[in-house]
Design an enzyme around this catalytic site. Sequence first.
Site, PDB file in Angstrom:
ATOM      1  N   LYS A  72       0.854  -1.183   0.000  1.00 24.06           N
ATOM      2  CA  LYS A  72       0.000   0.000   0.000  1.00 24.06           C
ATOM      3  C   LYS A  72       0.885   1.226   0.000  1.00 24.06           C
ATOM      4  O   LYS A  72       1.926   1.261   0.667  1.00 24.06           O
ATOM      5  CB  LYS A  72      -0.904  -0.005   1.244  1.00 24.06           C
ATOM      6  CG  LYS A  72      -1.709   1.267   1.450  1.00 24.06           C
ATOM      7  CD  LYS A  72      -2.547   1.168   2.710  1.00 24.06           C
ATOM      8  CE  LYS A  72      -3.191   2.500   3.078  1.00 24.06           C
ATOM      9  NZ  LYS A  72      -4.049   3.034   2.009  1.00 24.06           N
ATOM     10  N   ASN A 109       7.239   5.820  -0.028  1.00 17.46           N
ATOM     11  CA  ASN A 109       8.540   5.138  -0.050  1.00 17.46           C
ATOM     12  C   ASN A 109       8.941   4.589   1.311  1.00 17.46           C
ATOM     13  O   ASN A 109      10.134   4.389   1.574  1.00 17.46           O
ATOM     14  CB  ASN A 109       9.636   6.076  -0.578  1.00 17.46           C
ATOM     15  CG  ASN A 109       9.313   6.621  -1.960  1.00 17.46           C
ATOM     16  OD1 ASN A 109       8.882   5.865  -2.841  1.00 17.46           O
ATOM     17  ND2 ASN A 109       9.492   7.920  -2.155  1.00 17.46           N
ATOM     18  N   ARG A 110       7.953   4.373   2.172  1.00 20.55           N
ATOM     19  CA  ARG A 110       8.188   3.838   3.516  1.00 20.55           C
ATOM     20  C   ARG A 110       9.036   4.763   4.393  1.00 20.55           C
ATOM     21  O   ARG A 110       9.525   4.350   5.435  1.00 20.55           O
ATOM     22  CB  ARG A 110       8.833   2.443   3.450  1.00 20.55           C
ATOM     23  CG  ARG A 110       7.957   1.384   2.768  1.00 20.55           C
ATOM     24  CD  ARG A 110       6.631   1.214   3.509  1.00 20.55           C
ATOM     25  NE  ARG A 110       5.848   0.104   3.013  1.00 20.55           N
ATOM     26  CZ  ARG A 110       4.870   0.197   2.106  1.00 20.55           C
ATOM     27  NH1 ARG A 110       4.570   1.394   1.602  1.00 20.55           N
ATOM     28  NH2 ARG A 110       4.189  -0.853   1.729  1.00 20.55           N
ATOM     29  N   LEU A 111       9.200   6.011   3.990  1.00 20.57           N
ATOM     30  CA  LEU A 111       9.898   6.988   4.832  1.00 20.57           C
ATOM     31  C   LEU A 111       8.878   7.675   5.734  1.00 20.57           C
ATOM     32  O   LEU A 111       8.625   8.881   5.635  1.00 20.57           O
ATOM     33  CB  LEU A 111      10.662   8.002   3.975  1.00 20.57           C
ATOM     34  CG  LEU A 111      11.875   7.448   3.212  1.00 20.57           C
ATOM     35  CD1 LEU A 111      12.542   8.549   2.390  1.00 20.57           C
ATOM     36  CD2 LEU A 111      12.881   6.840   4.191  1.00 20.57           C
TER      37      LEU A 111
END
Length: 214
Positions: free
Chosen positions: A9, A191-193
């Site tokens: 997601k 970007n999972r940051l």
Amino acid sequence: MNDLSNYRKSYDKSELLEASIPEDPINLFNRWFHEVEDFGGDSEVNAMTVATIGLDGFPKSRVVLLKKFNEEGFVFYTNYNSEKGKAITENPNVCLSFFWHTLERQVIIKGIAKRTAEDISDLYFESRPEGSKLGAIVSNQSEVVPSRDYLEQNLKQLEKDFESMVIPRPKHWGGFLVTPLEVEFWQGRPNRLHDRIRYSSQQDYSWKIDRLSP
């Protein structure tokens, strides 16, 4: 084995920046709570996971409902003789967590739990529907029972016993107040940051604010 490696997601609904947060985590929690409530989609915004260390030494988590929060902490109600009640009595160090998927947010609260004053528990118990009051009396929470029918028959008997009567709060049922030591706010980002902001309680009752790596 079911392979879930393709479950992904993208998180891109909001951001959490130091320039826009208050000095007190309760104020930020209040803001987030009502933003999620206004946004809709989370059927029970006050649903939270309570994690305890059990008498067997294992951690255990379960979902309960937050019933009050203010500068003192977070309140929920339960049976003091339940598995979670006994665990908290033995070790009051607990963790609360909220996950609000609609706005891609999570809050994790590390704190110390203690029983609320009896008058606070009485006041909340009086506000409950009659069926919920009787349910608190019928249920020896976490204990083994012979069947569903056993519970329902006991409930029917209590309905007769308390017909047209005030239903008193059982002394083994009441509230816990969790006083926060750390409160972490997590906001999903691309970007999972992800944004992670942690508030840590200080001896002078102020809060130290840190950004954590995602």
